[in-house]
Design a protein around this motif. Structure first.
Motif, PDB file in Angstrom:
ATOM      1  N   VAL A  12      56.838   2.544  69.200  1.00 34.69           N
ATOM      2  CA  VAL A  12      56.635   1.211  68.639  1.00 34.69           C
ATOM      3  C   VAL A  12      55.135   1.063  68.383  1.00 34.69           C
ATOM      4  O   VAL A  12      54.318   1.273  69.292  1.00 34.69           O
ATOM      5  N   LEU A  13      54.774   0.750  67.163  1.00 30.30           N
ATOM      6  CA  LEU A  13      53.376   0.553  66.798  1.00 30.30           C
ATOM      7  C   LEU A  13      53.115  -0.930  66.640  1.00 30.30           C
ATOM      8  O   LEU A  13      53.635  -1.562  65.721  1.00 30.30           O
ATOM      9  N   LYS A  14      52.343  -1.489  67.566  1.00 27.53           N
ATOM     10  CA  LYS A  14      52.075  -2.924  67.522  1.00 27.53           C
ATOM     11  C   LYS A  14      50.758  -3.159  66.799  1.00 27.53           C
ATOM     12  O   LYS A  14      49.680  -2.859  67.296  1.00 27.53           O
ATOM     13  N   ALA A  15      50.862  -3.720  65.592  1.00 26.58           N
ATOM     14  CA  ALA A  15      49.690  -3.981  64.760  1.00 26.58           C
ATOM     15  C   ALA A  15      49.096  -5.336  65.135  1.00 26.58           C
ATOM     16  O   ALA A  15      49.774  -6.354  65.086  1.00 26.58           O
ATOM     17  N   THR A  16      47.823  -5.335  65.525  1.00 24.10           N
ATOM     18  CA  THR A  16      47.157  -6.561  65.960  1.00 24.10           C
ATOM     19  C   THR A  16      45.828  -6.719  65.230  1.00 24.10           C
ATOM     20  O   THR A  16      45.494  -5.948  64.335  1.00 24.10           O
ATOM     21  N   LYS A  17      45.053  -7.701  65.678  1.00 22.02           N
ATOM     22  CA  LYS A  17      43.721  -7.910  65.120  1.00 22.02           C
ATOM     23  C   LYS A  17      42.665  -7.100  65.862  1.00 22.02           C
ATOM     24  O   LYS A  17      41.528  -6.993  65.419  1.00 22.02           O
ATOM     25  N   VAL A  18      43.030  -6.558  67.031  1.00 27.39           N
ATOM     26  CA  VAL A  18      42.096  -5.801  67.863  1.00 27.39           C
ATOM     27  C   VAL A  18      42.505  -4.334  67.844  1.00 27.39           C
ATOM     28  O   VAL A  18      43.694  -4.016  67.826  1.00 27.39           O
ATOM     29  N   ASP A  19      41.518  -3.439  67.858  1.00 27.09           N
ATOM     30  CA  ASP A  19      41.815  -2.008  67.701  1.00 27.09           C
ATOM     31  C   ASP A  19      42.192  -1.327  69.021  1.00 27.09           C
ATOM     32  O   ASP A  19      41.733  -0.230  69.327  1.00 27.09           O
ATOM     33  N   GLY A  20      43.035  -1.974  69.797  1.00 31.74           N
ATOM     34  CA  GLY A  20      43.509  -1.379  71.029  1.00 31.74           C
ATOM     35  C   GLY A  20      43.455  -2.345  72.190  1.00 31.74           C
ATOM     36  O   GLY A  20      43.218  -3.551  72.017  1.00 31.74           O
ATOM     37  N   ILE A  21      43.667  -1.816  73.394  1.00 31.24           N
ATOM     38  CA  ILE A  21      43.655  -2.610  74.612  1.00 31.24           C
ATOM     39  C   ILE A  21      42.334  -2.346  75.326  1.00 31.24           C
ATOM     40  O   ILE A  21      41.935  -1.185  75.512  1.00 31.24           O
ATOM     41  N   TYR A  22      41.663  -3.406  75.729  1.00 28.96           N
ATOM     42  CA  TYR A  22      40.345  -3.292  76.342  1.00 28.96           C
ATOM     43  C   TYR A  22      40.374  -3.722  77.802  1.00 28.96           C
ATOM     44  O   TYR A  22      41.286  -4.437  78.241  1.00 28.96           O
ATOM     45  N   THR A  23      39.362  -3.289  78.532  1.00 29.71           N
ATOM     46  CA  THR A  23      39.232  -3.658  79.940  1.00 29.71           C
ATOM     47  C   THR A  23      38.964  -5.152  80.102  1.00 29.71           C
ATOM     48  O   THR A  23      39.221  -5.732  81.156  1.00 29.71           O
ATOM     49  N   ALA A  24      38.432  -5.774  79.057  1.00 35.59           N
ATOM     50  CA  ALA A  24      38.189  -7.219  79.021  1.00 35.59           C
ATOM     51  C   ALA A  24      38.152  -7.629  77.559  1.00 35.59           C
ATOM     52  O   ALA A  24      38.222  -6.776  76.664  1.00 35.59           O
ATOM     53  N   ASP A  25      38.062  -8.925  77.310  1.00 42.27           N
ATOM     54  CA  ASP A  25      38.001  -9.406  75.935  1.00 42.27           C
ATOM     55  C   ASP A  25      36.701  -8.919  75.298  1.00 42.27           C
ATOM     56  O   ASP A  25      35.606  -9.336  75.716  1.00 42.27           O
ATOM     57  N   PRO A  26      36.763  -8.032  74.298  1.00 44.91           N
ATOM     58  CA  PRO A  26      35.530  -7.487  73.709  1.00 44.91           C
ATOM     59  C   PRO A  26      34.669  -8.542  73.021  1.00 44.91           C
ATOM     60  O   PRO A  26      33.476  -8.332  72.829  1.00 44.91           O
ATOM     61  N   LYS A  27      35.270  -9.678  72.665  1.00 47.72           N
ATOM     62  CA  LYS A  27      34.486 -10.750  72.043  1.00 47.72           C
ATOM     63  C   LYS A  27      33.615 -11.466  73.073  1.00 47.72           C
ATOM     64  O   LYS A  27      32.571 -12.020  72.736  1.00 47.72           O
ATOM     65  N   LEU A  28      34.072 -11.456  74.325  1.00 43.56           N
ATOM     66  CA  LEU A  28      33.345 -12.157  75.387  1.00 43.56           C
ATOM     67  C   LEU A  28      32.507 -11.209  76.239  1.00 43.56           C
ATOM     68  O   LEU A  28      31.509 -11.628  76.825  1.00 43.56           O
TER      69      LEU A  28
END
Length: 241
Positions: A161-177
């Motif tokens: 299953v390929l989940k297309a999102t606005k972020v390029d993967g899963i991060y250890t924390a919110d990369p915006k913050l």
């Protein structure tokens, strides 16, 4: 190692959120975004990969948010399912205009507009090289389109299953913050649960884990990302048993 650019999957289930079709618009379908998604799908279809798509409806239902205040949950969910049918029709039409054969199958019975979901028929379409767009969620309230993606992926025998999102993967924390946040390249279902990483809703996540159906979370907004995921390159985050 697979040959560079060659697909490592024969059949995939792509989960698209309705928001992926919005672009910078408040709601609705942005033509440029839709064209970009069609181009990404085409690049993978040309490799001979069989593609099923589950699409959300948040971009359309968001425009009704004011009217839905205080609405019964089941009624609101059925309205959301209808929104996914609209998105499915729009995606299928855009694929057709790009010269790609596709079919929309809906978990809700709207036979004047789209076909009803029939598993055997969907698999036959995939084997014939057509894109199958699954709309209407699971056909039941209280279940998200994430759950529909896990369910349809399992039913059609998808390898991932390929989940297309606005972020390029899963991060250890919110990369915006947190600028120090790092992307997981790979992570197990159990580790994702222990770290409370909200990759999908709990029902969808549990179904994928139980069916040993891996997930890859990636950004649909990065040109060529879908093709790189299918080729097994380091794109997004791979979630495995």
């Amino acid at each position: 190692m697979p040959e560079a650019g060659k697909p490592v999957y024969k059949r995939i289930l792509l989960k698209l959120s309705g928001e992926a079709l919005m672009g910078d618009d408040a709601y609705g379908i942005n033509g440029a975004m839709l064209a970009g998604i069609v181009a990404e799908i085409r690049s993978v279809a040309e490799l001979g990969v069989e593609i099923g798509v589950v699409i959300g409806g948040g971009n359309i239902f968001r425009g009704m948010a004011g009217a839905s205040t205080g609405m019964d949950r089941a009624t609101a969910d059925y309205m959301g399912m209808l929104a996914t049918v609209m998105n499915g029709m729009a995606l299928s039409d855009a694929l057709r205009q790009a010269g790609i054969n596709s079919r929309v199958q809906s978990a809700l019975s709207i036979e004047q507009v789209v076909e009803p979901y029939i598993r055997g028929k969907a698999i036959r379409y995939l084997e014939e090289g057509r894109i199958v767009v699954f709309a209407g969620g699971t056909g039941n309230p209280f279940f998200t389109t994430d759950t529909a993606a896990a369910l349809r992926g399992s039913e059609i025998g998808a390898e991932i299953v390929l989940k297309a999102t606005k972020v390029d993967g899963i991060y250890t924390a919110d990369p915006k913050l947190d600028p120090q946040a790092t992307r997981y390249t790979r992570i197990s279902f159990d580790e994702a649960i222990s770290r409370n990483l909200r990759i999908m809703d709990a029902t969808a996540f549990a179904l994928c884990r139980d069916q040993r159906l891996p997930i890859n979370v990636f950004s649909i907004f990065k040109p060529g990302a879908l093709k790189r995921v299918v080729a097994g390159e380091d794109e997004g985050t791979f979630v495995h048993v």
